[in-house]
Design a protein around this motif. Structure first.
Motif, PDB file in Angstrom:
ATOM      1  N   VAL A 226     -13.790  11.031  83.271  1.00  0.00           N
ATOM      2  CA  VAL A 226     -12.392  11.475  83.305  1.00  0.00           C
ATOM      3  C   VAL A 226     -11.589  10.394  84.011  1.00  0.00           C
ATOM      4  N   ASP A 227     -10.604   9.851  83.311  1.00  0.00           N
ATOM      5  CA  ASP A 227      -9.814   8.748  83.844  1.00  0.00           C
ATOM      6  C   ASP A 227      -8.340   8.998  83.545  1.00  0.00           C
ATOM      7  N   ALA A 228      -7.479   8.414  84.363  1.00  0.00           N
ATOM      8  CA  ALA A 228      -6.040   8.588  84.172  1.00  0.00           C
ATOM      9  C   ALA A 228      -5.618   8.019  82.829  1.00  0.00           C
ATOM     10  N   ALA A 229      -4.824   8.785  82.086  1.00  0.00           N
ATOM     11  CA  ALA A 229      -4.372   8.356  80.764  1.00  0.00           C
ATOM     12  C   ALA A 229      -3.273   7.316  80.904  1.00  0.00           C
ATOM     13  N   HIS A 230      -3.344   6.281  80.066  1.00  0.00           N
ATOM     14  CA  HIS A 230      -2.336   5.230  80.068  1.00  0.00           C
ATOM     15  C   HIS A 230      -1.499   5.263  78.794  1.00  0.00           C
ATOM     16  N   ALA A 231      -1.512   6.404  78.117  1.00  0.00           N
ATOM     17  CA  ALA A 231      -0.731   6.592  76.897  1.00  0.00           C
ATOM     18  C   ALA A 231      -0.157   8.002  76.922  1.00  0.00           C
ATOM     19  N   PRO A 232       0.903   8.250  76.147  1.00  0.00           N
ATOM     20  CA  PRO A 232       1.504   9.601  76.149  1.00  0.00           C
ATOM     21  C   PRO A 232       0.524  10.687  75.718  1.00  0.00           C
ATOM     22  N   ASN A 233      -0.386  10.345  74.807  1.00  0.00           N
ATOM     23  CA  ASN A 233      -1.356  11.326  74.326  1.00  0.00           C
ATOM     24  C   ASN A 233      -2.737  10.996  74.893  1.00  0.00           C
ATOM     25  N   PRO A 234      -3.229  11.754  75.864  1.00  0.00           N
ATOM     26  CA  PRO A 234      -4.561  11.489  76.426  1.00  0.00           C
ATOM     27  C   PRO A 234      -5.644  11.600  75.358  1.00  0.00           C
ATOM     28  N   ARG A 235      -6.668  10.795  75.497  1.00  0.00           N
ATOM     29  CA  ARG A 235      -7.746  10.767  74.517  1.00  0.00           C
ATOM     30  C   ARG A 235      -8.807  11.815  74.846  1.00  0.00           C
ATOM     31  N   ARG A 236      -9.370  12.403  73.790  1.00  0.00           N
ATOM     32  CA  ARG A 236     -10.482  13.348  73.894  1.00  0.00           C
ATOM     33  C   ARG A 236     -11.567  12.851  72.948  1.00  0.00           C
ATOM     34  N   LEU A 237     -12.634  12.293  73.494  1.00  0.00           N
ATOM     35  CA  LEU A 237     -13.665  11.675  72.661  1.00  0.00           C
ATOM     36  C   LEU A 237     -15.038  12.211  73.049  1.00  0.00           C
ATOM     37  N   THR A 238     -15.822  12.576  72.039  1.00  0.00           N
ATOM     38  CA  THR A 238     -17.188  13.045  72.267  1.00  0.00           C
ATOM     39  C   THR A 238     -18.153  12.249  71.406  1.00  0.00           C
ATOM     40  N   VAL A 239     -19.338  12.034  71.913  1.00  0.00           N
ATOM     41  CA  VAL A 239     -20.421  11.391  71.171  1.00  0.00           C
ATOM     42  C   VAL A 239     -21.625  12.319  71.240  1.00  0.00           C
ATOM     43  N   GLY A 240     -22.031  12.847  70.091  1.00  0.00           N
ATOM     44  CA  GLY A 240     -23.155  13.776  70.043  1.00  0.00           C
ATOM     45  C   GLY A 240     -22.783  15.226  70.261  1.00  0.00           C
ATOM     46  N   LEU A 241     -21.510  15.518  70.459  1.00  0.00           N
ATOM     47  CA  LEU A 241     -21.035  16.884  70.675  1.00  0.00           C
ATOM     48  C   LEU A 241     -19.827  17.129  69.784  1.00  0.00           C
ATOM     49  N   GLU A 242     -19.446  18.406  69.645  1.00  0.00           N
ATOM     50  CA  GLU A 242     -18.309  18.755  68.805  1.00  0.00           C
ATOM     51  C   GLU A 242     -17.010  18.486  69.553  1.00  0.00           C
ATOM     52  N   GLN A 243     -16.126  17.691  68.918  1.00  0.00           N
ATOM     53  CA  GLN A 243     -14.888  17.317  69.583  1.00  0.00           C
ATOM     54  C   GLN A 243     -13.911  18.484  69.672  1.00  0.00           C
ATOM     55  N   ASN A 244     -13.862  19.328  68.647  1.00  0.00           N
ATOM     56  CA  ASN A 244     -12.958  20.476  68.694  1.00  0.00           C
ATOM     57  C   ASN A 244     -13.352  21.448  69.806  1.00  0.00           C
ATOM     58  N   ARG A 245     -14.646  21.561  70.050  1.00  0.00           N
ATOM     59  CA  ARG A 245     -15.088  22.466  71.119  1.00  0.00           C
ATOM     60  C   ARG A 245     -14.706  21.918  72.486  1.00  0.00           C
TER      61      ARG A 245
END
Length: 465
Positions: free
Chosen positions: A310-329
């Motif tokens: 978890v890191d401070a977002a440097h863009a208006p839309n924070p990123r949500r990224l998953t590898v090996g897991l469901e991103q919508n969940r």
């Protein structure tokens, strides 16, 4: 000479349309219609599997449990549900270079010592197969090879040889003289699979079909192929890593989602008897954002490390990224974390990774993901030797999951001392007993803590609870 009539076949369902459309009128899939030549086939190329078509009462049908044929590789037998069944048709898919041909050559070399086995290749010559077998140091035994792509010749050879198991590598290279389209087209793949399945059912031989996958990860060709066969196995794993996973997505003779774990070596694929050790990272000290999940694939429990950053977002839309897991969940879990635990990450980038490249689809990973996120946000490591599992609902409650006894036994076997489990898990037969959050008679698991909601789980791990 009249111009051949064209039709457009869907790569998902196999349905045909006289003209191209953006959406398949049969299954509703988009951009799946592919042009092919309309087939003019003979009238009598289809025949029933059973000799008679009379009605029979179910109570009058005598059926016995057929003995299974072991493949010689324990991890593959696990994915198949115990081994091959006579007359079974297995479809094995995977990315190029993942090890499909290598595994099948190893299986046939092992089974040829006690069973008649035939390896049919449409991509390699028999000399190339022999070189690969020599490189893998395999005992050829009585294994027979055939380099052929014409379906009728292959079926005639199999009917004459009468093998107990045959491998066709790959199904996309075969073609039938009854059809005029090119090998690999929708109609050719569907026809070849249907004819080989009919041969397997009538002769009792095991037929394994090796198939390539598309960019989306599905078997190249119509999805109806998966309905024709008895078992569908998929090879998973990154080619940059040494281990491979064979997962059963369909199995008429066993449980689905069974998992076989292999390690790629210079002598081919070797089964891994302790896969939990692969997916657990060996940290020299405590690390924030890391949580060990006890997941279950089929009947096999696995310990997998879930890492979050978890890191401070440097863009208006924070990123949500998953590898090996469901991103919508992940988006749903972050909303639950804000609403029911008062922890907001709307201005933070959130990255979640399942270590080792394993794919986790079961909801039992919810609690481990949330605890890893909170640990990274607070920059506070979770207690060492802590195992976690549990489904998180929209109301913030931690729901029970199946296989509690197996999960806790695997955590205990790997030397874990603490566990966070959903409330009520101790009442499940075979599960470790818990008395006020303390495990009774659990061996290495000296502390099994039951939690009812997300807030209690966070307090029990990061709040000194």
């Amino acid at each position: 000479m009249a111009k051949p009539k064209s039709v457009y076949a869907c790569t998902e369902c196999g349905g045909e349309s006289p003209k191209w459309q953006g959406q398949c009128p049969h299954c509703g899939a988009w951009n799946t219609l592919v042009e092919s030549v309309a087939e003019v086939a003979s009238k009598h190329r289809f025949s029933g599997i059973a000799k008679s078509s009379e009605l029979k009462r179910l109570a009058d049908v005598s059926a016995r449990e057929a003995p299974r044929m072991t493949s010689g590789i324990e991890e593959l037998d696990r994915a198949l549900g115990g081994g091959f069944v006579a007359g079974e048709v297995v479809l094995l898919g995977g990315d190029p270079g993942v090890g499909k041909s290598t595994l099948m050559l190893q299986v046939l070399a092992a089974m040829s010592a006690s069973s008649k086995a035939v390896y049919i290749s449409g991509e390699e010559s028999v000399e190339q197969i022999a070189l690969r077998a020599r490189r893998l140091a395999l005992d050829p035994g009585r294994l027979e090879l055939l380099a052929e792509i014409q379906l009728e010749r292959i079926v005639a050879t199999l009917q004459k040889a009468k093998p107990e198991i045959a491998v066709v590598d790959s199904i996309q290279t075969l073609y039938s003289e009854q059809l005029t389209s090119a090998p690999g087209s929708v109609s050719q793949v569907r026809e070849c699979v249907a004819q080989l399945a009919r041969y397997a059912k009538s002769s009792g031989a095991v037929v394994v079909l090796v198939g390539h996958v598309t960019k989306e990860g599905a078997i190249a060709g119509p999805r109806v192929v998966e309905h024709i066969v008895d078992s569908v196995l998929y090879f998973e794993g990154d080619t940059h890593q040494s281990f491979r996973l064979v997962r059963a997505f369909k199995n008429r003779f066993g449980a689905v989602n069974e998992l076989g774990v292999f390690a790629m070596t210079d002598k081919g694929l070797r089964g891994v008897s302790n896969p939990s050790a692969i997916f657990l990272s060996q940290h020299t000290g405590e690390v924030a954002g890391s949580c060990v999940l006890v997941t279950q694939e089929g009947t096999r429990p696995l310990l997998v490390e879930i890492q979050a950053l978890v890191d401070a977002a440097h863009a208006p839309n924070p990123r949500r990224l998953t590898v090996g897991l469901e991103q919508n969940r992940l988006a749903m879990l972050l909303a639950v974390l804000h609403r029911h635990a008062g922890i907001a990450v709307y201005d933070q980038d959130v990255f979640v990774n399942a270590v080792g490249g394993v794919r986790i689809s079961e909801p039992a990973a919810d609690l481990a993901v949330l605890l890893a996120i909170v640990s990274s946000l607070a920059d506070q490591p979770l207690p060492r030797k802590l195992a976690v599992f549990g489904e998180v609902g929209l109301a913030g409650e931690v729901r029970r999951v199946p296989g509690v006894a197996r999960r806790l036994a695997e955590a205990e076997r790997m030397g874990f001392r603490r566990a966070i489990v959903p409330a009520g898990s101790a009442g499940i037969p075979g599960a470790a007993a818990a008395d006020g959050g303390r495990g009774a008679g659990v061996g290495a698991l000296t502390d099994v803590r039951e939690v009812e909601d997300v807030k209690e789980a966070i307090a029990a791990t990061l709040g000194g609870g």
